[in-house]
Scaffold this motif. Structure first.
Motif, PDB file in Angstrom:
ATOM      1  N   SER A   1      44.549  42.705  53.018  1.00 10.35           N
ATOM      2  CA  SER A   1      43.611  42.697  52.218  1.00 10.35           C
ATOM      3  C   SER A   1      43.966  41.630  51.010  1.00 10.35           C
ATOM      4  N   PHE A   2      42.875  41.456  50.195  1.00 12.21           N
ATOM      5  CA  PHE A   2      43.100  40.877  49.059  1.00 12.21           C
ATOM      6  C   PHE A   2      43.954  41.291  48.224  1.00 12.21           C
ATOM      7  N   GLY A   3      44.036  42.390  47.921  1.00 15.05           N
ATOM      8  CA  GLY A   3      45.097  43.461  47.208  1.00 15.05           C
ATOM      9  C   GLY A   3      46.646  43.022  47.549  1.00 15.05           C
TER      10      GLY A   3
ATOM     11  N   VAL B   1      42.493  29.975  45.701  1.00 17.23           N
ATOM     12  CA  VAL B   1      43.057  29.412  46.900  1.00 17.23           C
ATOM     13  C   VAL B   1      41.903  29.708  48.093  1.00 17.23           C
ATOM     14  N   LEU B   2      41.802  31.090  48.262  1.00 16.97           N
ATOM     15  CA  LEU B   2      40.797  31.580  49.212  1.00 16.97           C
ATOM     16  C   LEU B   2      39.684  30.859  49.292  1.00 16.97           C
ATOM     17  N   ARG B   3      39.011  30.721  48.271  1.00 21.12           N
ATOM     18  CA  ARG B   3      37.747  30.046  48.055  1.00 21.12           C
ATOM     19  C   ARG B   3      37.766  28.596  48.334  1.00 21.12           C
ATOM     20  N   ASP B   4      38.887  27.853  47.824  1.00 20.22           N
ATOM     21  CA  ASP B   4      38.746  26.498  48.200  1.00 20.22           C
ATOM     22  C   ASP B   4      39.485  26.029  49.442  1.00 20.22           C
ATOM     23  N   VAL B   5      40.324  26.680  49.836  1.00 22.19           N
ATOM     24  CA  VAL B   5      40.594  26.425  51.285  1.00 22.19           C
ATOM     25  C   VAL B   5      39.770  26.906  52.329  1.00 22.19           C
ATOM     26  N   LEU B   6      39.031  28.126  52.162  1.00 23.23           N
ATOM     27  CA  LEU B   6      38.194  28.641  53.322  1.00 23.23           C
ATOM     28  C   LEU B   6      36.910  28.013  53.029  1.00 23.23           C
ATOM     29  N   GLY B   7      36.886  27.268  51.949  1.00 24.57           N
ATOM     30  CA  GLY B   7      35.246  26.935  51.949  1.00 24.57           C
ATOM     31  C   GLY B   7      34.389  28.019  51.475  1.00 24.57           C
TER      32      GLY B   7
ATOM     33  N   GLY C   1      49.921  38.364  33.846  1.00 22.83           N
ATOM     34  CA  GLY C   1      50.644  37.469  34.697  1.00 22.83           C
ATOM     35  C   GLY C   1      50.072  37.689  35.995  1.00 22.83           C
ATOM     36  N   PHE C   2      49.840  39.121  36.214  1.00 23.74           N
ATOM     37  CA  PHE C   2      49.266  39.351  37.440  1.00 23.74           C
ATOM     38  C   PHE C   2      47.920  39.167  37.605  1.00 23.74           C
ATOM     39  N   ALA C   3      47.036  39.267  36.539  1.00 16.95           N
ATOM     40  CA  ALA C   3      45.785  38.489  36.466  1.00 16.95           C
ATOM     41  C   ALA C   3      45.719  36.974  36.736  1.00 16.95           C
ATOM     42  N   ASP C   4      46.613  36.365  36.253  1.00 13.04           N
ATOM     43  CA  ASP C   4      46.815  35.024  36.584  1.00 13.04           C
ATOM     44  C   ASP C   4      47.015  34.714  38.136  1.00 13.04           C
ATOM     45  N   VAL C   5      47.874  35.621  38.795  1.00 15.35           N
ATOM     46  CA  VAL C   5      48.092  35.224  40.051  1.00 15.35           C
ATOM     47  C   VAL C   5      47.234  35.855  40.934  1.00 15.35           C
ATOM     48  N   GLU C   6      46.341  36.640  40.407  1.00 15.56           N
ATOM     49  CA  GLU C   6      44.853  37.063  41.232  1.00 15.56           C
ATOM     50  C   GLU C   6      43.948  36.115  41.217  1.00 15.56           C
ATOM     51  N   ASN C   7      43.854  35.513  40.062  1.00 14.86           N
ATOM     52  CA  ASN C   7      42.832  34.436  39.871  1.00 14.86           C
ATOM     53  C   ASN C   7      43.337  33.094  40.791  1.00 14.86           C
ATOM     54  N   ALA C   8      44.604  32.993  41.037  1.00 16.18           N
ATOM     55  CA  ALA C   8      44.982  31.710  41.537  1.00 16.18           C
ATOM     56  C   ALA C   8      44.793  32.065  43.241  1.00 16.18           C
ATOM     57  N   VAL C   9      45.262  33.306  43.647  1.00 14.27           N
ATOM     58  CA  VAL C   9      44.820  33.544  44.951  1.00 14.27           C
ATOM     59  C   VAL C   9      43.409  33.721  45.325  1.00 14.27           C
ATOM     60  N   ARG C  10      42.420  33.909  44.441  1.00 11.80           N
ATOM     61  CA  ARG C  10      41.091  34.012  44.822  1.00 11.80           C
ATOM     62  C   ARG C  10      40.664  32.596  44.847  1.00 11.80           C
TER      63      ARG C  10
ATOM     64  N   SER D   1      31.789  30.518  48.870  1.00  9.94           N
ATOM     65  CA  SER D   1      31.124  30.305  47.542  1.00  9.94           C
ATOM     66  C   SER D   1      31.784  31.180  46.464  1.00  9.94           C
ATOM     67  N   GLU D   2      31.576  30.737  45.199  1.00  8.34           N
ATOM     68  CA  GLU D   2      32.338  31.282  44.037  1.00  8.34           C
ATOM     69  C   GLU D   2      31.899  32.650  44.007  1.00  8.34           C
ATOM     70  N   GLU D   3      30.680  32.979  44.286  1.00  8.65           N
ATOM     71  CA  GLU D   3      30.115  34.597  44.391  1.00  8.65           C
ATOM     72  C   GLU D   3      30.713  35.224  45.253  1.00  8.65           C
ATOM     73  N   ARG D   4      31.165  34.586  46.564  1.00 11.84           N
ATOM     74  CA  ARG D   4      31.866  35.512  47.480  1.00 11.84           C
ATOM     75  C   ARG D   4      33.246  35.746  47.243  1.00 11.84           C
ATOM     76  N   ALA D   5      33.899  34.848  46.515  1.00 11.67           N
ATOM     77  CA  ALA D   5      35.199  34.969  46.186  1.00 11.67           C
ATOM     78  C   ALA D   5      35.574  35.773  44.996  1.00 11.67           C
ATOM     79  N   ALA D   6      34.529  35.601  44.157  1.00 14.36           N
ATOM     80  CA  ALA D   6      34.438  36.642  42.881  1.00 14.36           C
ATOM     81  C   ALA D   6      34.211  38.121  43.193  1.00 14.36           C
ATOM     82  N   ALA D   7      33.551  38.280  44.488  1.00 13.06           N
ATOM     83  CA  ALA D   7      33.577  39.636  44.917  1.00 13.06           C
ATOM     84  C   ALA D   7      34.697  40.390  45.448  1.00 13.06           C
ATOM     85  N   PHE D   8      35.601  39.777  45.702  1.00 14.19           N
ATOM     86  CA  PHE D   8      36.916  40.221  46.296  1.00 14.19           C
ATOM     87  C   PHE D   8      37.305  41.117  45.397  1.00 14.19           C
ATOM     88  N   HIS D   9      37.880  42.510  45.925  1.00 14.81           N
ATOM     89  CA  HIS D   9      38.624  43.260  45.103  1.00 14.81           C
ATOM     90  C   HIS D   9      39.806  43.804  46.058  1.00 14.81           C
TER      91      HIS D   9
END
Length: 90
Positions: A76-78, A16-22, A5-14, A24-32
């Motif tokens: 932070s992303f976390g 949202v940040l990617r889509d709303v802030l425009g 469930g946490f992983a699903d939420v993490e993917n959703a937040v990632r 790149s997929e790579e930049r959002a994927a690098a969030f930790h």
């Protein structure tokens, strides 16, 4: 808190940040966990915060009250992911 469930939420937040802030997929994927957000991401200004939080509410089916929004949850992303997970997985 369920790990899957946490992983699903993490993917959703990632997403949202990617889509709303425009971002790149790579930049959002690098969030930790420790990736700084508000004050560190130029795209995440005070106007963008409302859009990010509204989209998180929509995607996760949660309600974020105004008095719950503070600098700590956006630090932070976390922190943002934990906040969203606490509401979504409650």
């Amino acid at each position: 808190m369920q790990r899957e469930g946490f992983a699903d939420v993490e993917n959703a937040v990632r997403g949202v940040l990617r889509d709303v802030l425009g971002l790149s997929e790579e930049r959002a994927a690098a969030f930790h966990e420790d990736t700084p957000l508000f004050g560190a991401l130029p795209e995440l200004d005070s106007l963008a915060v409302a859009g990010v939080l509204t989209e998180i509410e929509d995607r996760l089916g949660i309600l974020i009250e105004d008095d719950e929004v503070d600098g700590e949850m956006l630090e932070s992303f976390g922190a943002l992911t934990r906040f969203a997970a606490d509401k979504a997985l409650a």
